[in-house]
Scaffold this motif. Structure first.
Motif, short mmCIF file in Angstrom:
data_model
loop_
_atom_site.label_atom_id
_atom_site.label_comp_id
_atom_site.label_asym_id
_atom_site.label_seq_id
_atom_site.Cartn_x
_atom_site.Cartn_y
_atom_site.Cartn_z
N ASN A 100 -3.51 12.13 2.73
CA ASN A 100 -3.67 11.01 1.80
C ASN A 100 -4.66 10.02 2.37
O ASN A 100 -4.67 9.77 3.58
CB ASN A 100 -2.34 10.30 1.56
CG ASN A 100 -1.27 11.22 1.03
OD1 ASN A 100 -0.39 11.63 1.77
ND2 ASN A 100 -1.33 11.55 -0.25
N ALA A 101 -5.48 9.46 1.51
CA ALA A 101 -6.52 8.54 1.98
C ALA A 101 -6.74 7.45 0.95
O ALA A 101 -6.29 7.54 -0.20
CB ALA A 101 -7.82 9.28 2.25
N GLY A 102 -7.43 6.41 1.37
CA GLY A 102 -7.86 5.35 0.47
C GLY A 102 -9.34 5.11 0.68
O GLY A 102 -9.79 5.02 1.82
N LEU A 120 -5.90 8.17 -2.84
CA LEU A 120 -6.21 9.58 -3.08
C LEU A 120 -5.16 10.48 -2.44
O LEU A 120 -4.83 10.32 -1.27
CB LEU A 120 -7.58 9.94 -2.51
CG LEU A 120 -8.79 9.24 -3.14
CD1 LEU A 120 -10.04 9.56 -2.33
CD2 LEU A 120 -8.96 9.66 -4.59
N ASN A 121 -4.66 11.42 -3.23
CA ASN A 121 -3.84 12.51 -2.69
C ASN A 121 -4.74 13.69 -2.33
O ASN A 121 -5.93 13.70 -2.65
CB ASN A 121 -2.80 12.96 -3.73
CG ASN A 121 -1.68 11.96 -3.89
OD1 ASN A 121 -1.38 11.18 -2.98
ND2 ASN A 121 -1.04 11.97 -5.05
N VAL A 157 0.83 -1.20 0.00
CA VAL A 157 0.00 0.00 0.00
C VAL A 157 0.87 1.26 0.00
O VAL A 157 0.66 2.18 -0.81
CB VAL A 157 -0.96 0.01 1.21
CG1 VAL A 157 -1.60 1.39 1.38
CG2 VAL A 157 -2.05 -1.04 1.03
N TYR A 158 1.86 1.30 0.88
CA TYR A 158 2.67 2.51 0.97
C TYR A 158 3.66 2.63 -0.18
O TYR A 158 4.01 3.75 -0.59
CB TYR A 158 3.35 2.59 2.34
CG TYR A 158 2.38 3.08 3.39
CD1 TYR A 158 2.12 4.44 3.52
CD2 TYR A 158 1.69 2.19 4.20
CE1 TYR A 158 1.21 4.90 4.45
CE2 TYR A 158 0.76 2.64 5.13
CZ TYR A 158 0.53 4.01 5.25
OH TYR A 158 -0.39 4.46 6.16
N THR A 166 -7.25 6.71 6.35
CA THR A 166 -6.22 7.73 6.19
C THR A 166 -4.86 7.06 6.07
O THR A 166 -4.51 6.17 6.85
CB THR A 166 -6.23 8.74 7.35
OG1 THR A 166 -5.20 9.70 7.13
CG2 THR A 166 -6.00 8.07 8.70
N LEU A 167 -4.11 7.47 5.05
CA LEU A 167 -2.79 6.90 4.79
C LEU A 167 -1.68 7.86 5.15
O LEU A 167 -0.51 7.60 4.87
CB LEU A 167 -2.69 6.48 3.32
CG LEU A 167 -3.74 5.47 2.87
CD1 LEU A 167 -3.62 5.18 1.39
CD2 LEU A 167 -3.65 4.18 3.68
N SER A 168 -2.04 8.99 5.74
CA SER A 168 -1.10 9.95 6.30
C SER A 168 -1.47 10.13 7.77
O SER A 168 -2.46 9.57 8.24
CB SER A 168 -1.15 11.28 5.54
OG SER A 168 -2.48 11.74 5.42
N ALA A 169 -0.69 10.91 8.50
CA ALA A 169 -0.98 11.10 9.93
C ALA A 169 -2.41 11.60 10.13
O ALA A 169 -3.09 11.21 11.07
CB ALA A 169 0.02 12.07 10.53
N ALA A 170 -2.86 12.47 9.21
CA ALA A 170 -4.23 12.98 9.25
C ALA A 170 -4.67 13.29 7.83
O ALA A 170 -3.84 13.53 6.95
CB ALA A 170 -4.33 14.22 10.13
#
Length: 251
Positions: A239-241, A170-171, A144-145, A193-197
């Motif tokens: 960033n999210a999925g 998604l960016n 994923v990352y 969420t794929l980032s801290a927030a």
């Protein structure tokens, strides 16, 4: 990504665009859209699903190690196979080579994963990845990352999918519309969420969100359900999925 892009998968159509384009008129131009298909070595996609996917688009095929078995079983001819042959056998590599594939063979004693090595060699274009689900969590986490980093570096769309699960990465400032053929067969729609927030919005589901902040410490936006065929999601920051799981008992 400067224009809206559409992807037709067997049970869902996906349209991706920049949020700033939402009020603009646009036409999706398939002829200008370059799509690559990567087959990884996770859970095998159903052969019928994979054949239907590749019948609808002119994908260039790439395989990471065991993914070559899935490609050959569906009658697909990969352009490139990258791997260390630790989860398949050399006969599959040779069969792919005989069908025209270039083989990039590595030692299992290496730092990068097979998928990471393959991503480094992909040509320009958006990316659909299958054979990505199932198996070990550490593999999925790394994949994923790695795919998120690829998306950010290439400024392209990345979709992880098979017949049972799907996630669109998604960016910030990206939106996606999911046109689901049979929403009643969906078990869950989740925002991860794929980032801290990340700040996100989602509509067309039982529990919509508008400008909601998701954090990795409180991943609460899971197990939603679609209420209509069209589900719209926006990633306003971070960033999210957006993830979909279909029911196992669907016809």
């Amino acid at each position: 990504m400067t224009a809206a892009l559409a992807f037709q998968l067997p049970n869902i159509k996906i349209t991706c665009r920049k949020i700033l384009q939402q009020q603009e008129m646009f036409h999706v131009k398939h002829a200008l859209q370059k799509n690559n298909l990567l087959l990884a070595g996770g859970r095998a996609p159903k052969k019928a699903w994979l054949k239907k996917l590749t019948a609808s688009e002119n994908y260039k095929i790439f395989c990471a190690d065991k993914g070559v078995i899935y490609a050959l079983a569906a009658g697909l001819s990969p352009a490139l196979v990258v791997g260390d042959c630790d989860s398949t056998d050399m006969q599959a590599y040779k069969a792919a080579q005989e069908s025209g594939a270039r083989i990039d063979l590595h030692s299992p004693a290496k730092d990068d994963t097979d998928l990471q090595l393959l991503l480094q060699q992909l040509p320009e274009g958006n990316l659909v990845v299958t054979g990505i689900w199932g198996g070990r969590f550490d593999h999925l986490f790394s994949n994923v990352y790695s795919l998120l980093a690829f998306k950010q570096q290439r400024d392209c769309q990345v979709i992880m999918a098979d017949d049972n699960e799907l996630m669109v990465l998604l960016n910030a400032d990206e939106a996606v519309v999911l046109f689901i053929d049979e929403p009643e067969t969906v078990q869950a729609v989740s925002l991860l969420t794929l980032s801290a927030a990340a700040c996100v919005s989602i509509d067309g589901v039982r529990w919509p969100l508008h400008n909601a902040e998701l954090t990795q410490q409180r991943p609460y936006a899971i197990s939603n359900l679609p209420t209509q065929n069209n589900v719209t999601c926006q990633c306003l920051s971070g960033n999210a999925g957006i993830y979909i799981r279909w029911r196992d008992d669907r016809l």
